[in-house]
Design a protein around this motif. Structure first.
Motif, PDB file in Angstrom:
ATOM      1  N   TYR A  87       0.802  -1.217   0.000  1.00 13.77           N
ATOM      2  CA  TYR A  87       0.000   0.000   0.000  1.00 13.77           C
ATOM      3  C   TYR A  87       0.837   1.271   0.000  1.00 13.77           C
ATOM      4  CZ  TYR A  87      -3.559  -3.340   1.301  1.00 13.77           C
ATOM      5  OH  TYR A  87      -4.395  -4.411   1.319  1.00 13.77           O
ATOM      6  N   GLN A  90      -0.124   3.779  -2.768  1.00 12.63           N
ATOM      7  CA  GLN A  90      -1.413   4.407  -2.462  1.00 12.63           C
ATOM      8  C   GLN A  90      -1.243   5.423  -1.334  1.00 12.63           C
ATOM      9  OE1 GLN A  90      -3.482   0.571  -1.930  1.00 12.63           O
ATOM     10  NE2 GLN A  90      -5.132   1.551  -3.061  1.00 12.63           N
ATOM     11  N   TYR A  91      -0.508   5.040  -0.316  1.00 13.22           N
ATOM     12  CA  TYR A  91      -0.295   5.942   0.825  1.00 13.22           C
ATOM     13  C   TYR A  91       0.423   7.217   0.394  1.00 13.22           C
ATOM     14  CZ  TYR A  91       1.134   7.608   5.416  1.00 13.22           C
ATOM     15  OH  TYR A  91       1.337   8.377   6.526  1.00 13.22           O
ATOM     16  N   SER A 182      -9.126   7.280  -0.688  1.00 14.01           N
ATOM     17  CA  SER A 182      -8.694   7.260   0.714  1.00 14.01           C
ATOM     18  C   SER A 182      -9.678   6.482   1.577  1.00 14.01           C
ATOM     19  CB  SER A 182      -8.503   8.681   1.244  1.00 14.01           C
ATOM     20  OG  SER A 182      -9.741   9.351   1.348  1.00 14.01           O
ATOM     21  N   LEU A 185      -8.712   2.860   1.177  1.00 13.24           N
ATOM     22  CA  LEU A 185      -7.467   2.523   1.864  1.00 13.24           C
ATOM     23  C   LEU A 185      -7.688   2.372   3.362  1.00 13.24           C
ATOM     24  CD1 LEU A 185      -4.454   2.005   1.588  1.00 13.24           C
ATOM     25  CD2 LEU A 185      -4.084   4.448   1.882  1.00 13.24           C
ATOM     26  N   GLU A 188      -8.925  -1.053   4.393  1.00 17.92           N
ATOM     27  CA  GLU A 188      -8.039  -2.206   4.221  1.00 17.92           C
ATOM     28  C   GLU A 188      -7.530  -2.704   5.571  1.00 17.92           C
ATOM     29  OE1 GLU A 188      -7.188  -3.953   1.553  1.00 17.92           O
ATOM     30  OE2 GLU A 188      -8.402  -2.712   0.244  1.00 17.92           O
TER      31      GLU A 188
END
Length: 198
Positions: A87, A90-91, A182, A185, A188
């Motif tokens: 991730y 993405q982060y 977001s 995410l 998750e």
């Protein structure tokens, strides 16, 4: 007869091209996954029990994975938390909206967006800016001519302002997409790695 056969030649060529493209994409994906694993392994070795020992090398390796400046605690979290490295890209895109909850070992909304009300207000702002700037921009582009009687119109600047508003509207659409990502995410699940070595 010959024309019919010649017309069939592009079909096998298209199939071969599609197979080649799919094979190339799989090869690139495997290659990138292998490079990511090698970087992860090197980060694991460099981190040891304290990430501050090799901070410069670790920052450089994290920059290869994603364009973000991580704090030492975040680096350790991405290295020692199983699955977190998946991730990191993405982060890096979403860190304006998302942070890491080290106690619960998961992603969470940053303090500016931690309640549903705050997130709703920000989402509505992005949406209104997107709609209003898009409508005004397109209206200016379509209604104002650049030239009037063969010369540059005195209000031609408004036409170009319309283009700027459309670009701004597109940026707001991008922010809406990031804001929505977001949310995904944060949902998750990331679990803590219990082992001490690879």
């Amino acid at each position: 007869m010959h024309e019919a056969l010649i017309g069939l030649i592009p079909i096998p060529l298209a199939v071969v091209s599609i197979v080649f493209v799919i094979h190339r994409m799989k090869t690139l994906h495997f290659s990138n996954s292998f490079k990511t694993y090698e970087i992860y392994k090197e980060l694991w070795d460099l981190c040891g029990s304290d990430a501050t020992k090799n901070l410069a090398k670790m920052r450089m390796l994290f920059k290869v994975l994603a364009p973000i400046n991580l704090k030492v605690k975040e680096m350790e979290w991405f290295i020692y938390t199983d699955g977190a490295m998946h991730y990191i890209k993405q982060y890096s895109r979403l860190n304006k909206f998302v942070s890491i909850d080290f106690n619960q070992n998961r992603f969470c909304f940053s303090s500016e967006y931690d309640t549903a009300r705050k997130r709703a207000i920000v989402g509505i702002k992005f949406l209104l800016l997107y709609v209003i700037s898009g409508i005004i921009g397109v209206t200016l582009i379509l209604s104002i001519d650049i030239y009037y009687e063969g010369r540059l119109s005195p209000i031609a600047g408004l036409h170009f302002t319309g283009y700027l508003l459309v670009i701004f509207s597109t940026l707001m659409l991008y922010m809406i997409v990031l804001f929505q990502l977001s949310h995904y995410l944060v949902k998750e699940e990331v679990t803590l790695k219990q082992c001490n070595s690879l």
